[in-house]
Enzyme design. Structure first.
Site, short mmCIF file in Angstrom:
data_model
loop_
_atom_site.label_atom_id
_atom_site.label_comp_id
_atom_site.label_asym_id
_atom_site.label_seq_id
_atom_site.Cartn_x
_atom_site.Cartn_y
_atom_site.Cartn_z
N TYR A 34 -15.06 1.04 -7.14
CA TYR A 34 -16.33 1.73 -6.91
C TYR A 34 -17.28 1.54 -8.08
O TYR A 34 -18.44 1.90 -8.00
CB TYR A 34 -16.07 3.22 -6.64
N ARG A 54 -10.52 10.81 1.43
CA ARG A 54 -10.48 11.60 2.68
C ARG A 54 -11.81 12.32 2.88
O ARG A 54 -12.30 12.46 4.00
CB ARG A 54 -9.31 12.59 2.66
N ARG A 59 1.10 10.14 5.62
CA ARG A 59 1.23 8.75 6.04
C ARG A 59 2.56 8.13 5.61
O ARG A 59 2.69 6.92 5.52
CB ARG A 59 0.10 7.92 5.44
N GLU A 68 6.96 -6.63 1.69
CA GLU A 68 5.82 -6.51 2.60
C GLU A 68 4.83 -7.65 2.39
O GLU A 68 4.29 -8.21 3.34
CB GLU A 68 5.11 -5.16 2.39
N LYS A 118 0.85 -1.18 0.00
CA LYS A 118 0.00 0.00 0.00
C LYS A 118 0.89 1.24 0.00
O LYS A 118 1.65 1.46 0.93
CB LYS A 118 -0.92 -0.01 1.22
N SER A 145 -10.07 5.66 -4.84
CA SER A 145 -10.95 6.81 -5.08
C SER A 145 -10.47 7.74 -6.19
O SER A 145 -11.24 8.12 -7.07
CB SER A 145 -11.13 7.59 -3.77
N LYS A 198 -2.15 -1.59 -3.79
CA LYS A 198 -3.03 -0.43 -3.75
C LYS A 198 -2.21 0.85 -3.79
O LYS A 198 -1.25 0.94 -3.01
CB LYS A 198 -3.84 -0.52 -2.47
C1 PBG Z 1 -7.27 3.34 5.25
C2 PBG Z 1 -7.72 3.32 3.84
C3 PBG Z 1 -7.58 4.34 2.91
C4 PBG Z 1 -8.15 3.86 1.74
C5 PBG Z 1 -8.66 2.60 2.01
N1 PBG Z 1 -8.35 2.27 3.31
C6 PBG Z 1 -7.06 5.71 3.07
C7 PBG Z 1 -5.62 5.94 3.21
O1 PBG Z 1 -4.81 5.03 3.37
O2 PBG Z 1 -5.24 7.12 3.20
C8 PBG Z 1 -8.24 4.60 0.45
C9 PBG Z 1 -9.22 4.06 -0.51
C10 PBG Z 1 -9.49 4.94 -1.65
O3 PBG Z 1 -8.82 5.98 -1.86
O4 PBG Z 1 -10.40 4.61 -2.42
N2 PBG Z 1 -8.34 3.05 6.11
#
Ligand code: PBG
Length: 325
Positions: free
Chosen positions: A315, A208, A219, A235, A198, A276, A250
């Site tokens: 989505y 967000r 992060r 990982e 990730k 997203s 991801k």
């Molecule tokens: C963390 C999480 C995130 C997303 C899924 N799980 C946010 C992040 O890591 O900042 C993002 C998913 C997306 O952008 O569609 N709980």
């Protein structure tokens, strides 16, 4: 005179039937997972402006969308909660009546036989500072204290009926900690989806807003640097060693190389999350008439599958499943 070519790959592209028969990769509804947001206390669904067509669900709209997803024949749903109150330790996350755990029970009752009900296991939706873990005195994310919170969340989510826990926090040792907590509690049948590779990505921007997060800082001390492929593979290897049942890459579209490399060697299923920002980019360009929306959606998902994803979180899941019928 130029000689006529005798190797003619175009032969197999000549008709729709030939193209269909020779296509290597296909989309199937069962390989799509729909991420869903449920907002605590909402009487109406709340639109997410940066993700046209996606909402924070009320309980009623959540139920309707679940039934629609099940009828479309997708593989599962990934649930996120949007709580009304947040605090430093993310207390709502392991509260059995907390929004995510309550929504999970609703989903299991409504569609639990048809869909794999999965839950995001991370603190960021529940903390007032927006980080994926609890903070130490200096304001840094405290890895090992966070593991205890994740273990408590895992038990609450398993109790609510989640079949697959999506560990998205990127803490060291999180898979082992959650696996041990589940097994100790007699929950050895609850599976773990590890968001292994990730990345600290700009493509999470619209998310967000989707979870009303006001993240302080970034992060980068826990999510991966976008330049690092090898670290993503490592990982994933650690997560498999710790007991992950599925590993994930991801975002998806910008990390197809990592996905391909992982798929070539992983002993467990490899999934990818079309996040997203990837969704919103397609929607925005299509809204301008700059790209053909349906073709762009299908091509983006087909490419993620072609790179090696066994299943895709997107989505677009319910809509694409309906197209595939
Ligand atoms: C963390 C999480 C995130 C997303 C899924 N799980 C946010 C992040 O890591 O900042 C993002 C998913 C997306 O952008 O569609 N709980």
């Amino acid at each position: 005179m130029t000689p006529a070519p005798y190797l003619r790959p175009r032969r197999l592209r000549a008709t729709p039937a030939l193209r269909e028969l020779t296509r290597e990769t296909r989309l199937h509804p069962r390989q799509l997972v729909l991420p869903m947001f449920v907002r605590e206390g909402a009487s109406e669904p709340v639109p997410i402006a940066s993700m046209p067509g996606v909402v924070q669900h009320s309980t009623d709209s959540f139920r309707r969308a679940l039934v629609e997803a099940a009828e479309a024949g997708i593989g599962g749903v990934m649930l996120f909660g949007v709580p009304t109150a947040k605090d430093a330790r993310g207390s709502g996350a392991d509260d059995p009546r907390g929004v995510l755990n309550a929504a999970t029970a609703v989903a299991v009752a409504e569609v639990g036989d048809a869909l794999v009900v999965q839950t995001d296991l991370c603190l960021d939706e529940f903390t007032d500072h927006g980080h994926c873990g609890v903070l130490d005195a200096r304001g840094d994310v405290d890895n090992d204290a966070t593991l205890e919170r994740y273990a408590a969340m895992a038990l609450a989510q398993a109790e609510a009926g989640s079949a697959l826990l999506g560990l998205s926090g990127m803490m060291d040792g999180q898979v082992e900690a959650v696996r041990a907590a589940l097994d100790d509690a007699g929950r050895s049948g609850t599976a773990i989806l590890a968001y292994s590779a990730k990345y600290a990505s700009a493509f999470y921007g619209p998310f967000r807003e989707a979870v009303d997060s006001s993240l302080q800082g970034d992060r980068r001390t826990y999510q991966l640097d976008p330049g690092n492929a090898r670290e993503g593979l490592r990982e994933a290897e650690l997560d498999v060693t710790e007991g992950a049942d599925v590993v994930m890459v991801k975002p998806a579209g910008s990390y197809l190389d990592v996905l391909g490399a992982l798929a070539a060697t992983s002993p467990v299923p490899v999934w990818a999350y079309q996040v997203s920002g990837e969704y919103s980019m397609i929607e925005a360009a299509a809204a301008h008439g700059w790209i053909d929306r349906r073709r762009a959606v299908e091509e983006s998902l087909l490419s993620i599958r072609r790179a090696g994803a066994d299943a895709v979180l997107t989505y677009f899941a319910t809509e694409v499943a309906a197209w595939l019928r």
